[in-house]
Write an enzyme that holds these catalytic residues in place. Sequence first.
Site, mmCIF file in Angstrom:
data_model
loop_
_atom_site.group_PDB
_atom_site.id
_atom_site.type_symbol
_atom_site.label_atom_id
_atom_site.label_comp_id
_atom_site.label_asym_id
_atom_site.label_seq_id
_atom_site.Cartn_x
_atom_site.Cartn_y
_atom_site.Cartn_z
ATOM 1 N N GLY A 123 57.834 7.192 27.249
ATOM 2 C CA GLY A 123 58.081 7.559 25.714
ATOM 3 C C GLY A 123 56.850 7.936 25.181
ATOM 4 C CB SER A 125 56.703 14.029 23.681
ATOM 5 O OG SER A 125 55.566 14.591 24.328
ATOM 6 C CB SER A 157 61.622 12.761 32.352
ATOM 7 O OG SER A 157 60.823 13.964 31.790
ATOM 8 C CD GLU A 240 51.801 13.360 33.306
ATOM 9 O OE1 GLU A 240 51.606 12.375 32.548
ATOM 10 O OE2 GLU A 240 52.472 14.443 33.056
#
Lengths: 380, 325
Positions: A123, A125, A157, A240
């Site tokens: 969480g 954006s 997502s 990432e």
Amino acid sequence: MDPETFRRDLGAWLDDNANELAPPYEGAGSMDEQMAHYSHVKRSLYDAGFGRYGWPESVDGLGGSPLLRAMVGEEINLRGLCDPNPWTMIEVLVPTVIGFARPEVAAALVPPFLRGDEMWCQGFSEPDAGSDLASLSCRAAKTDGGWLVSGQKIWTSFIQYAQRCVLLTRTGEPNSAHRGITALLVDVDSPGITYSPIETMHGRLDFAEVHYDEVFVPTERLIGEENGGWQVAMDILPYERSTTFWHRGALLHRRLSDLVAQLVANGDRSDTAARALGHAFQSLVAFRSRSRDTQHRLADGQQLGVETSIDKILITSAEQQLFGAVRDLLGGVVEFDDDIDAAMWRTDYLYSKAAPIYGGTAEIQRNIVARRLLDLGPES
Amino acid sequence: MSDTVDAEDLALLATGFEAAMAEETRPAETDQALFDLGWAELLSAAPSQGAATAFRALGTTNSAAGLLDDVVANALGIGISPQTCVVFPAPHQAEAPAHPQGDAMVVDGLVSARAEGATTAVLAVEANGDVSINSIDAGLLQGPVAGGVDPGRAYRRLSVEIPADALVPVPTSGSWESAVAAARTALAHQLLGGARWMLAEARQHAVDRAQFGRPVASFQAIRHKLAESLVQIEGAASVAEACLDDPDPLLAALAKSLAGQAAATTATHAQQVLAGIGFTAEHQFHYWLKRMLVVDTLFGSASSLPAEIGHHLLSRGTVPRLIQL
């Protein structure tokens, strides 16, 4: 565990269990099918031990170099056993959770994720905080025994499949920017969390808009320090851009092989095809070589940082060149055809348009390279 | 791998090479100076590492030294000397530069500045799909002193016919393919050395040059051009480094193609950032740009190599998994 032995044993095991691990659906499958299969493959690898190497014993891993995790994801993607996005969520989130969360929290919560019994989400954006992440406003107010979180997140997502969320919240003054952010590990079934799916342009419900209405998060779910959330976020981003990208590069390799096979089947050995393939392959090899260096730095215990922005820009080019070549060379397949192969090409082509947007846009990455790697001073 | 020179020695040699190259002497004198510094011994002990070290310095200094002759000869297993030159393939190609036609040998290729003073030349001949390696009297290659775009005259075009009986077969221990791969890897390092020099010059100019009351480096359009250059350089450099551990000819082709592309992108962006002085001779930039144009064409270019690589993929029908963890 010696990486070479591991790779050989893993390959042999995947060969022996190929039928058992193959997706039971044709093409991409529905989201539900895809997530169920992800859990199945993850669980199978856990049970066989391969899925536990490269993770510390404190979270139910079997230890060893992070290179082993990179190898597992590479093989899964090369063989097309599982969609790369759910597969790599653990790579994005868990190394930082292990590094920054309370050890007993990581020890309790990570193992189900490792076993494939759980999915986690990220969480970060918000509607008004995309590239400008430090301006986020989802508020965490101190209360007895923890925080009350209220606000909105967007483009989260897999939350509909997730049990936990690594959440960035505002704990400082509204204008405290990166200084007043706190990271929390939140249970998605907490009262006060509601979400609605957002459809992507390739027709998937990958994302969601999420509302937090006085969601209670206990103190022990703090990740890092209070008001130290920016450091947590900055720790996550290089992960990432390392193992996750290595996995995605393997998917690109498989799809490039598919394209070559398709062109051979079509009898297309034209210079136009050759040139486009050559460009796609060289971009992919440049990314893969760079990413390999990054995996080794990670495995050697070096701190990854802003230099991984280069990896991000390289994989973006590789992905766009590849699927651009697909569209150019397959003569209308992406635009018009509806069989399963065409649907997969179309999905991949459309998804490649997300590459310069997610995880820090192409422009943000270039800003980082200019400021931090080329030392060009402040922007005007 | 026979690459057994330790990093400290390599760094010392690199410094020595760079100093020798930076002195403004004729290429033949630079060649001799590099041999005096131990270039031949380095190339023999560590062919790929040694070549990479020297060629990075060639790129940085823009020297016209004839080291490519040595890299190719060494890969073929032929003894090297400052008096031995090699005939290279025609621009944008990697095929052997000579083929028989009747009693004559038609040569269409390139030679380095070393050819002017050399006594012996190595000539690869393609006949019926086979490549043979021969030696000839370098006097047969004399031609007009090079014109062309590059004022440093590092390479010139060669188009001659020589009598077939002037060729003496030379025993070799390496294939033409392996020599092409060695040349491509070395040239990739040279192109990247040059690209890094151009980027550094443009970066410094952007920081120093003020317009509209602020350094031009503060404008995002400038920043992104320089960032893009660095990204392409680092991607290509990673592949060029990988070639030092893996002699796969396909990897060398990829490295050369990527390096040519990175150098061309960097040259375009650096010139734009240098702006006025990037087009005039006020800045030295144009020497590096012109050398880059020439070096890009050697042994396949950024424009010819992608098609070569793609045809290779189409004929094998699969994509090899290069670069392992």
